[in-house]
Design a protein around this motif. Structure first.
Motif, PDB file in Angstrom:
ATOM      1  N   HIS A 163       0.809  -1.229   0.000  1.00 58.78           N
ATOM      2  CA  HIS A 163       0.000   0.000   0.000  1.00 58.78           C
ATOM      3  C   HIS A 163       0.836   1.271   0.000  1.00 58.78           C
ATOM      4  O   HIS A 163       0.412   2.287  -0.537  1.00 58.78           O
ATOM      5  CB  HIS A 163      -0.914   0.022   1.231  1.00 58.78           C
ATOM      6  CG  HIS A 163      -2.142  -0.833   1.107  1.00 58.78           C
ATOM      7  ND1 HIS A 163      -3.404  -0.314   1.019  1.00 58.78           N
ATOM      8  CD2 HIS A 163      -2.293  -2.176   1.021  1.00 58.78           C
ATOM      9  CE1 HIS A 163      -4.290  -1.300   0.904  1.00 58.78           C
ATOM     10  NE2 HIS A 163      -3.636  -2.445   0.924  1.00 58.78           N
ATOM     11  N   GLN A 164       1.975   1.221   0.662  1.00 59.43           N
ATOM     12  CA  GLN A 164       2.716   2.468   0.890  1.00 59.43           C
ATOM     13  C   GLN A 164       4.040   2.537   0.146  1.00 59.43           C
ATOM     14  O   GLN A 164       4.618   3.610   0.018  1.00 59.43           O
ATOM     15  CB  GLN A 164       2.999   2.641   2.383  1.00 59.43           C
ATOM     16  CG  GLN A 164       1.757   2.616   3.257  1.00 59.43           C
ATOM     17  CD  GLN A 164       2.063   2.914   4.716  1.00 59.43           C
ATOM     18  OE1 GLN A 164       3.201   3.157   5.105  1.00 59.43           O
ATOM     19  NE2 GLN A 164       1.024   2.907   5.541  1.00 59.43           N
ATOM     20  N   ARG A 215       0.806   4.294  19.069  1.00 62.10           N
ATOM     21  CA  ARG A 215       1.108   4.369  17.644  1.00 62.10           C
ATOM     22  C   ARG A 215       0.947   2.971  17.059  1.00 62.10           C
ATOM     23  O   ARG A 215       1.095   1.973  17.790  1.00 62.10           O
ATOM     24  CB  ARG A 215       2.555   4.827  17.398  1.00 62.10           C
ATOM     25  CG  ARG A 215       2.915   6.175  18.005  1.00 62.10           C
ATOM     26  CD  ARG A 215       2.313   7.336  17.230  1.00 62.10           C
ATOM     27  NE  ARG A 215       2.702   8.613  17.803  1.00 62.10           N
ATOM     28  CZ  ARG A 215       1.990   9.278  18.719  1.00 62.10           C
ATOM     29  NH1 ARG A 215       0.855   8.778  19.177  1.00 62.10           N
ATOM     30  NH2 ARG A 215       2.407  10.443  19.172  1.00 62.10           N
ATOM     31  N   SER A 216       0.685   2.902  15.771  1.00 65.92           N
ATOM     32  CA  SER A 216       0.661   1.615  15.087  1.00 65.92           C
ATOM     33  C   SER A 216       1.197   1.810  13.690  1.00 65.92           C
ATOM     34  O   SER A 216       0.622   2.550  12.883  1.00 65.92           O
ATOM     35  CB  SER A 216      -0.768   1.070  15.053  1.00 65.92           C
ATOM     36  OG  SER A 216      -0.764  -0.204  14.439  1.00 65.92           O
ATOM     37  N   LEU A 217       2.317   1.163  13.392  1.00 66.14           N
ATOM     38  CA  LEU A 217       3.032   1.437  12.145  1.00 66.14           C
ATOM     39  C   LEU A 217       2.896   0.336  11.110  1.00 66.14           C
ATOM     40  O   LEU A 217       3.252   0.517   9.955  1.00 66.14           O
ATOM     41  CB  LEU A 217       4.515   1.681  12.438  1.00 66.14           C
ATOM     42  CG  LEU A 217       4.801   2.788  13.467  1.00 66.14           C
ATOM     43  CD1 LEU A 217       6.292   2.849  13.773  1.00 66.14           C
ATOM     44  CD2 LEU A 217       4.313   4.135  12.963  1.00 66.14           C
ATOM     45  N   LEU A 232      -0.178   7.188  13.322  1.00 69.68           N
ATOM     46  CA  LEU A 232       1.168   7.750  13.204  1.00 69.68           C
ATOM     47  C   LEU A 232       1.433   8.913  14.160  1.00 69.68           C
ATOM     48  O   LEU A 232       2.571   9.336  14.321  1.00 69.68           O
ATOM     49  CB  LEU A 232       1.412   8.210  11.763  1.00 69.68           C
ATOM     50  CG  LEU A 232       1.190   7.134  10.693  1.00 69.68           C
ATOM     51  CD1 LEU A 232       1.324   7.731   9.306  1.00 69.68           C
ATOM     52  CD2 LEU A 232       2.171   5.986  10.863  1.00 69.68           C
ATOM     53  N   TYR A 249      -0.536  10.939   3.984  1.00 70.54           N
ATOM     54  CA  TYR A 249      -0.550   9.532   3.572  1.00 70.54           C
ATOM     55  C   TYR A 249      -1.781   9.237   2.706  1.00 70.54           C
ATOM     56  O   TYR A 249      -1.694   8.459   1.758  1.00 70.54           O
ATOM     57  CB  TYR A 249      -0.555   8.618   4.800  1.00 70.54           C
ATOM     58  CG  TYR A 249       0.820   8.175   5.258  1.00 70.54           C
ATOM     59  CD1 TYR A 249       1.836   9.097   5.502  1.00 70.54           C
ATOM     60  CD2 TYR A 249       1.113   6.824   5.453  1.00 70.54           C
ATOM     61  CE1 TYR A 249       3.091   8.685   5.923  1.00 70.54           C
ATOM     62  CE2 TYR A 249       2.371   6.407   5.882  1.00 70.54           C
ATOM     63  CZ  TYR A 249       3.343   7.339   6.116  1.00 70.54           C
ATOM     64  OH  TYR A 249       4.580   6.910   6.537  1.00 70.54           O
ATOM     65  N   ARG A 287      -1.044   6.229   0.347  1.00 72.97           N
ATOM     66  CA  ARG A 287      -0.433   5.243   1.267  1.00 72.97           C
ATOM     67  C   ARG A 287      -1.421   4.759   2.317  1.00 72.97           C
ATOM     68  O   ARG A 287      -1.230   3.711   2.926  1.00 72.97           O
ATOM     69  CB  ARG A 287       0.777   5.861   1.970  1.00 72.97           C
ATOM     70  CG  ARG A 287       1.887   6.207   1.010  1.00 72.97           C
ATOM     71  CD  ARG A 287       3.028   6.885   1.792  1.00 72.97           C
ATOM     72  NE  ARG A 287       3.647   7.923   1.002  1.00 72.97           N
ATOM     73  CZ  ARG A 287       4.300   8.961   1.500  1.00 72.97           C
ATOM     74  NH1 ARG A 287       4.406   9.100   2.816  1.00 72.97           N
ATOM     75  NH2 ARG A 287       4.842   9.863   0.725  1.00 72.97           N
ATOM     76  N   LEU A 288      -2.434   5.571   2.612  1.00 73.75           N
ATOM     77  CA  LEU A 288      -3.572   5.145   3.413  1.00 73.75           C
ATOM     78  C   LEU A 288      -4.813   5.420   2.564  1.00 73.75           C
ATOM     79  O   LEU A 288      -4.807   6.323   1.720  1.00 73.75           O
ATOM     80  CB  LEU A 288      -3.684   5.957   4.713  1.00 73.75           C
ATOM     81  CG  LEU A 288      -2.739   5.664   5.864  1.00 73.75           C
ATOM     82  CD1 LEU A 288      -2.943   6.683   6.991  1.00 73.75           C
ATOM     83  CD2 LEU A 288      -2.944   4.250   6.406  1.00 73.75           C
ATOM     84  N   ASP A 289      -5.885   4.655   2.809  1.00 73.98           N
ATOM     85  CA  ASP A 289      -7.105   4.855   2.028  1.00 73.98           C
ATOM     86  C   ASP A 289      -8.021   5.883   2.681  1.00 73.98           C
ATOM     87  O   ASP A 289      -8.854   6.497   2.010  1.00 73.98           O
ATOM     88  CB  ASP A 289      -7.815   3.516   1.848  1.00 73.98           C
ATOM     89  CG  ASP A 289      -6.922   2.541   1.092  1.00 73.98           C
ATOM     90  OD1 ASP A 289      -6.703   2.773  -0.095  1.00 73.98           O
ATOM     91  OD2 ASP A 289      -6.397   1.597   1.707  1.00 73.98           O
TER      92      ASP A 289
END
Lengths: 263, 263
Positions: free
Chosen positions: A96-97, A184-186, B186, B195, B200-202
């Motif tokens: 996705h990124q 946080r969640s990466l 983040l 993002y 990179r994020l939807d």
């Protein structure tokens, strides 16, 4: 086996694999699901693991490889030299990124971690550690971590573990969420471990990780004084999936005692 | 006012402010709490806002500034030129990580966003957009976003919004969590918006953001076809705090209709 020589060899493999991964970003990925719909794998995960295996088997015939994609050996023990490899940790981010993914590698000898690596491919930053040899971010030696209070902690934890789930009582996780400074969640265990080791997060936890997700990080964490166990405060199982926490010292005990209750 | 000239001027201010922020990282920060214990501010947030205000007031006497730290004007309407500025979006990351924070700036004329910027200071990457002029990541023009299904979406959402809270019914958020491919958090609204804008994020959502958190992102989002509203599917309030979602088109409607129910 000369540790320094093995270290140089492993770093060179990692850099070459990363170069191949970066090059692949211009081609179309072949994406498949594994155990469930959101457990993704690409042709590049597979090719990268095969790249490592091909080289390691040619150069160190007696070494075994325990890899996420299953092209390595059938590992039932950690006797001798075992390379625990996640060729792309954070595959969803990779897809996705096209960033925020890592090559995660730990080399163990008779069950003891002797070399560990987390390579953030797109950042081109290599975190490495060797048994009693310290930990480095590229060429910079990392300082030992000091403790942190729960109230001032920023903790890596995925939202799925603070709602009802099969592994942990979520009430304690909600309490944790309401106590800490932030979460946080990466999307990559290896990168979240690297954040703890470099002091950017105070702790990181997950209810379910595989040996190759954590092996490299374990070697590095030890060298900076971070504590890594499963969430029952036991040694980590490096032959099967297990729960996981890596944390600053002191904070580790407090998190396990007051907030985390496994089912 | 020549838009191109104003754009060049704003970019140059942002780059100079970022240089000052980077330089400050070698000195000790002065950290204070604002509205509550985990709402942090540093001397660098304040100095950066004052730097912008000093220059803008000297060069554009009639422009007004709506800044997070309150050194700007007392803004009750968006008449004329208003600069909506968060000098450091992601202050906790700034303090804990020394990365993953951004300068967020939107320039509005009579309530219409004409220029927007999100500058990831440590990555040295500038996202910018101008009304009907497209959006850019540094010199690269960003493509229009296409839709995504909820099932394949990776969504930016903080864990605090999936547990009982005062703003949103958490049951729908839990359902969302169990449907999407993954979530990320983040710690900087501006970076999470960036993002989404770059694919990179939807989607990214928050129950509570301030005008300066989103103003720059709004201008950029519009140029790539991302939809940004509050979580009641209304225009965003740029004079006060509001809920927020920015998302790929299509996905936006589905998220609001099936998963998010405000209290």
């Amino acid at each position: 086996m000369d540790l320094h020589k093995l270290d140089t060899y492993a770093k060179s493999l990692i850099k070459e694999a990363a170069y191949n991964i970066k090059t692949s970003l211009s081609s179309e990925l072949i994406i498949e699901s594994k155990s469930e719909a959101n457990d993704l794998v690409t042709n590049i995960d597979k090719e990268t693991e095969q790249f490592f295996i091909r080289h390691i088997k040619a150069d160190f015939a007696e070494h075994r490889i325990f890899g996420e994609e299953g092209f390595g050996d059938d590992i039932k023990d950690l006797n001798g030299y075992v390379w625990l490899l996640d060729p792309i940790d954070g595959t969803t981010n990779f897809i996705h990124q096209k960033q925020n993914f890592a090559i995660s590698l730990g080399i163990f000898k008779d069950g003891v971690g002797i070399l560990g690596y987390i390579y953030n491919v797109m950042e081109d930053s290599l975190l490495s550690g060797s048994l009693n040899g310290g930990a480095y971010l590229d060429d910079l030696r990392l300082p030992k971590l000091s403790s942190a209070s729960v109230e001032e902690a920023v903790v890596g934890v995925n939202a799925r573990w603070v709602v009802p789930n099969r592994y942990v009582h979520y009430e304690g996780m909600v309490k944790l969420l309401q106590t800490v400074r932030g979460t946080r969640s990466l999307g990559s265990a290896a990168i979240e471990i690297s954040y703890v080791v470099t002091g950017r997060l105070d702790a990181y936890m997950s209810m379910r990780l595989s040996p190759w997700d954590i092996a490299g990080g374990l070697v590095i964490a030890k060298e900076v004084g971070a504590i890594a166990t499963n969430l029952a405060f036991e040694h980590l199982d490096l032959l099967d999936a297990d729960s996981f926490i890596v944390s600053k010292p002191g904070l580790h005990e407090e998190l396990l005692k007051d907030y985390i209750q496994l089912k």
